[in-house]
Motif scaffolding. Structure first.
Motif, PDB file in Angstrom:
ATOM      1  N   ALA A 153      -6.986  -5.681   1.060  1.00  0.00           N
ATOM      2  CA  ALA A 153      -6.152  -4.639   1.842  1.00  0.00           C
ATOM      3  C   ALA A 153      -4.814  -5.243   2.402  1.00  0.00           C
ATOM      4  O   ALA A 153      -4.027  -4.788   2.199  1.00  0.00           O
ATOM      5  N   VAL A 154      -5.177  -5.921   3.520  1.00  0.00           N
ATOM      6  CA  VAL A 154      -4.140  -6.457   4.238  1.00  0.00           C
ATOM      7  C   VAL A 154      -3.096  -7.309   3.553  1.00  0.00           C
ATOM      8  O   VAL A 154      -1.969  -7.108   3.887  1.00  0.00           O
ATOM      9  N   ALA A 155      -3.778  -7.944   2.334  1.00  0.00           N
ATOM     10  CA  ALA A 155      -2.904  -8.919   1.617  1.00  0.00           C
ATOM     11  C   ALA A 155      -1.907  -8.043   0.932  1.00  0.00           C
ATOM     12  O   ALA A 155      -0.709  -8.162   0.751  1.00  0.00           O
ATOM     13  N   ALA A 156      -2.447  -6.934   0.208  1.00  0.00           N
ATOM     14  CA  ALA A 156      -1.562  -5.955  -0.425  1.00  0.00           C
ATOM     15  C   ALA A 156      -0.682  -5.352   0.455  1.00  0.00           C
ATOM     16  O   ALA A 156       0.490  -5.305   0.009  1.00  0.00           O
ATOM     17  N   ILE A 157      -0.856  -5.062   1.688  1.00  0.00           N
ATOM     18  CA  ILE A 157      -0.019  -4.157   2.412  1.00  0.00           C
ATOM     19  C   ILE A 157       1.280  -5.412   2.773  1.00  0.00           C
ATOM     20  O   ILE A 157       2.370  -5.000   2.986  1.00  0.00           O
ATOM     21  N   ASP A 158       0.791  -6.512   3.024  1.00  0.00           N
ATOM     22  CA  ASP A 158       1.719  -7.756   3.401  1.00  0.00           C
ATOM     23  C   ASP A 158       2.495  -7.679   2.203  1.00  0.00           C
ATOM     24  O   ASP A 158       3.923  -7.999   2.215  1.00  0.00           O
ATOM     25  N   VAL A 159       2.178  -7.785   0.853  1.00  0.00           N
ATOM     26  CA  VAL A 159       2.961  -8.080  -0.272  1.00  0.00           C
ATOM     27  C   VAL A 159       4.022  -6.845  -0.328  1.00  0.00           C
ATOM     28  O   VAL A 159       5.309  -7.006  -0.701  1.00  0.00           O
ATOM     29  N   GLY A 160       3.700  -5.590  -0.020  1.00  0.00           N
ATOM     30  CA  GLY A 160       4.430  -4.411  -0.420  1.00  0.00           C
ATOM     31  C   GLY A 160       5.508  -4.222   0.862  1.00  0.00           C
ATOM     32  O   GLY A 160       6.459  -3.927   0.586  1.00  0.00           O
ATOM     33  N   ALA A 161       5.203  -4.517   2.082  1.00  0.00           N
ATOM     34  CA  ALA A 161       5.844  -4.265   3.429  1.00  0.00           C
ATOM     35  C   ALA A 161       6.639  -5.385   3.929  1.00  0.00           C
ATOM     36  O   ALA A 161       7.426  -5.092   4.575  1.00  0.00           O
ATOM     37  N   LYS A 162       6.492  -6.455   3.357  1.00  0.00           N
ATOM     38  CA  LYS A 162       7.105  -7.660   4.123  1.00  0.00           C
ATOM     39  C   LYS A 162       8.582  -7.828   3.799  1.00  0.00           C
ATOM     40  O   LYS A 162       8.733  -7.868   2.389  1.00  0.00           O
ATOM     41  N   THR A 163       9.239  -7.870   4.789  1.00  0.00           N
ATOM     42  CA  THR A 163      10.740  -8.113   4.355  1.00  0.00           C
ATOM     43  C   THR A 163      11.231  -9.617   5.121  1.00  0.00           C
ATOM     44  O   THR A 163      12.369 -10.035   5.113  1.00  0.00           O
ATOM     45  N   GLY A 164      10.444  -9.825   6.165  1.00  0.00           N
ATOM     46  CA  GLY A 164      10.706 -11.178   6.908  1.00  0.00           C
ATOM     47  C   GLY A 164      11.464 -10.563   8.233  1.00  0.00           C
ATOM     48  O   GLY A 164      11.691 -11.525   9.130  1.00  0.00           O
TER      49      GLY A 164
END
Lengths: 190, 113
Positions: free
Chosen positions: B69-80
């Protein structure tokens, strides 16, 4: 006892430091401030629980009345959007269409109660009783551990922060002799 | 079971939900919140915006799925960029389905897997 006094001293120190900082320029907050904070002693880990329920919005008023009978008066509620395993609502696709129309998120009501551990079972049963229709979308209940609670007005901690004082009860028009609810006593007798 | 509270950019919400769906996590609750992080909001010229609109997702998953779940959120939300948000994880002691009135039990991890 001495441990308790030390800890109170620390809290005082912390409050003083924060007040001083607030008078100063807002950009001058030092991160070292937080080091003054002492972790709560083990005996404060009294069994407090948070019960979070996500229910149908139209059932909330019934639920509120039902839960009041357990003398759980305090709650926090929010209007939220959500979906479960069914991914919202979907209508059957019309002939020729690849997908049916649907609603991705459904309006729900999320309520959070902080209660003593002994009350959790009664509360959960009351919520299930008032919200069960047997249809998909009745909602979920989550029980979470709570480390500590503080009543800001009096700085009471733990269970004390939840208990309503006698004076306040007079305002509410209810009288209570013991801290346990009648239903609780009944449950413990069984 | 663990409760994940993800505070993300509103414009990234769709992507996060999609990423979670791909990871097999479809149940969630979302709410609009206002907040700020360590940067104390953003400053545009002389104006400081210190309550930025965010979306908070509440997801309850089995312990073994937390990392996914954390990985999925990371993929979706990360812009840097600062302001991508945070994920908070707390433990859940019990979960009940109101429709059935039953306690939801976690599927046991297969032995020797």
């Amino acid at each position: 006892m001495s441990g308790q006094r030390n800890e109170r001293l620390d809290e005082e120190k912390l409050r003083l430091a924060i007040r001083q900082e607030m008078g100063a320029q807002p950009s001058s907050v030092r991160p070292g401030l937080l080091r003054l904070w002492s972790s709560p002693p083990a005996d404060r880990a009294i069994q407090l629980k948070e019960v979070v329920a996500i229910i149908r919005p139209q059932r909330w008023s019934h639920t509120k009345l039902r839960v009041q009978r357990l003398r759980v008066q305090a709650f926090t509620q929010t209007r939220v959007l959500g979906r479960g395993r069914e991914r919202g609502l979907r209508y059957l696709p019309r002939r020729g269409a690849a997908h049916g129309m649907g609603v991705r998120y459904l309006p729900k009501r999320m309520i959070s109660w902080i209660v003593e551990a002994a009350q959790v079972e009664l509360l959960v049963n009351a919520i299930i009783e008032t919200n069960q229709t047997g249809q998909l979308g009745d909602g979920k209940i989550f029980v979470l551990p709570v480390e500590d609670a503080v009543r800001i007005r009096t700085n009471e901690h733990g269970v004390e922060a939840l208990r309503t004082e006698a004076a306040f009860e007079m305002v509410l028009g209810t009288t209570r002799t013991s801290t346990t609810t009648p239903e609780l006593e009944h449950a413990s007798r069984q | 079971m663990k409760l994940l509270r993800a505070i993300i950019r509103p414009e990234r919400e769709e992507q996060v939900v999609e990423a979670l769906e791909v990871a097999g996590i479809v149940s969630l609750t979302k709410m609009d919140v206002l907040g700020r992080g360590q940067q104390r909001g953003i400053q545009v010229g002389a104006t400081v915006y210190d309550e930025l609109p965010k979306v908070q997702l509440m997801i309850v998953v089995e312990d073994v799925k937390v990392d996914t779940a954390v990985a999925a959120i990371d993929v979706g939300a990360k812009t840097g960029q600062p302001g991508d948000g945070k994920v908070f994880i707390s433990s859940v002691e019990a979960v009940y389905t109101i429709r059935t009135g039953q306690k939801v039990t976690e599927t046991p991890i297969p032995q020797g897997a």
